[in-house]
Enzyme design. Structure first.
Site, PDB file in Angstrom:
ATOM      1  N   SER A   1      14.841  25.986 -64.522  1.00 53.02           N
ATOM      2  CA  SER A   1      15.292  26.485 -63.219  1.00 53.02           C
ATOM      3  C   SER A   1      14.095  26.955 -62.396  1.00 53.02           C
ATOM      4  CB  SER A   1      16.268  27.646 -63.404  1.00 53.02           C
ATOM      5  OG  SER A   1      17.429  27.205 -64.072  1.00 53.02           O
TER       6      SER A   1
ATOM      7  N   GLU B   1      11.203  31.410 -59.988  1.00 57.02           N
ATOM      8  CA  GLU B   1      11.277  31.948 -61.344  1.00 57.02           C
ATOM      9  C   GLU B   1      10.091  31.454 -62.161  1.00 57.02           C
ATOM     10  OE1 GLU B   1      14.281  31.133 -64.985  1.00 57.02           O
ATOM     11  OE2 GLU B   1      15.160  32.184 -63.302  1.00 57.02           O
TER      12      GLU B   1
ATOM     13  N   ARG C   1      15.918  38.334 -66.804  1.00 64.04           N
ATOM     14  CA  ARG C   1      14.681  37.543 -66.864  1.00 64.04           C
ATOM     15  C   ARG C   1      13.422  38.427 -66.867  1.00 64.04           C
ATOM     16  NH1 ARG C   1      18.187  35.140 -68.273  1.00 64.04           N
ATOM     17  NH2 ARG C   1      18.996  33.125 -67.623  1.00 64.04           N
TER      18      ARG C   1
END
Length: 303
Positions: free
Chosen positions: A228, A298, A178
């Site tokens: 998410s 996130e 990520r």
């Protein structure tokens, strides 16, 4: 705010064709459908417009915020007092490039996946249901179901901190979980070239259909969200920890820990940024207290 006003005047004088919007509601530009107004938004449609907008902003000491599809973003209720750049026009184009395709940073991953399917190119089936754009996906090395953008990228073209156009290879992108080199640089991704292998269109379609069916079955796609909410903790899954702590359905205002997938926070209707942040605080506190694992968001917060 005064610098942003000067920037608006400067941009209007330098390029009358550049689309500018003052006090643009950010709730229109995020998948969460949350957020107050951005003081100024520019929507460049050409490389020249993008370059001019970024250079003018930095001349005045205004650092632009580069916005993609807003699928991993939570914007403050009071809005954002700065300058937002959102690409369109030529950056929404897909074209042939050697053994693959080149896509502008504003191209949605769902559209890119369909373009690859039409050409029988395999390797990005996992991306067909990700609600982001190419630029955002490259920046954060988006992924799902065991695949990630890093596997398919050949090179990336971007505006660097000095406003100059640069192209680097995938090896220079510093892809990780990520993240990429763009995660901590103030660059504007313009386009990316993808190199993929020839495959069987029927098999590609079947895999895309399979993954999208899984997504619909497991994820709360019926409500606005930012995907998410938490990063995967080492050795754990955030959703499993949240579920284990009995937090599914926990609600603050219009924000709720999804009853379908505990890793998602959804906007059940009228949720404010403050609702989401308070809900996140409660979830992190409960998970840390009960499991000893500290969750990390996130989703990026813009304020």
């Amino acid at each position: 705010m005064e610098r942003v006003k000067k920037l608006r005047q400067l941009l209007a004088e330098r390029d009358p064709l550049l689309e500018l919007r003052a006090d643009e509601p950010m709730s229109r530009h995020t998948t969460f459908r949350i957020g107050g107004p951005a003081a100024l938004m520019a929507l460049p449609k050409t490389g020249g417009e993008a370059e001019a907008a970024v250079k003018a902003a930095r001349e005045l000491g205004v650092e632009p915020f580069f916005l993609g599809n807003g699928s991993n973003l939570l914007v403050a209720d009071r809005g954002y007092p700065g300058f937002v750049v959102k690409l369109g026009g030529e950056f929404e184009e897909i074209r042939e490039a050697g053994c693959g395709l080149e896509a502008g940073s504003a191209v949605l991953l769902s559209r890119l996946s369909n373009a690859l399917l039409e050409r029988g190119l395999t390797g990005m089936e996992f991306a067909s249901g990700i609600p982001g754009s190419v630029g955002g996906a490259v920046m954060m090395n988006a992924g799902a179901y065991g695949g990630e953008i890093a596997q398919a990228v050949e090179e990336v073209t971007f505006l660097d901190e000095a406003g100059e156009i640069c192209t680097i290879s995938a090896a220079e992108c510093g892809f990780g979980y990520r993240k990429s080199v763009f995660s901590h640089r103030r660059c504007l991704i313009l386009r990316a070239r993808f190199r993929l292998e020839q495959g069987d269109p029927a098999s590609i379609r079947a895999r895309m259909d399979e993954l999208n069916a899984q997504r619909r079955a497991k994820q709360p796609l019926e409500y606005p969200s930012a995907g998410s909410m938490f990063k995967r903790p080492p050795g754990h899954f955030a959703a499993a920890l949240i579920d284990q702590c009995g937090l599914k359905g926990l609600t603050v205002g219009g924000a709720q820990v999804s009853e379908k997938h505990a890793g998602f926070v959804v906007n059940r209707g009228g949720a404010a940024c403050a609702d989401v942040l308070e809900l996140v605080r409660q979830v992190k506190e409960a998970v840390l207290r009960q499991t000893g694992v500290e969750l990390e968001m996130e989703v990026r917060v813009l304020k």
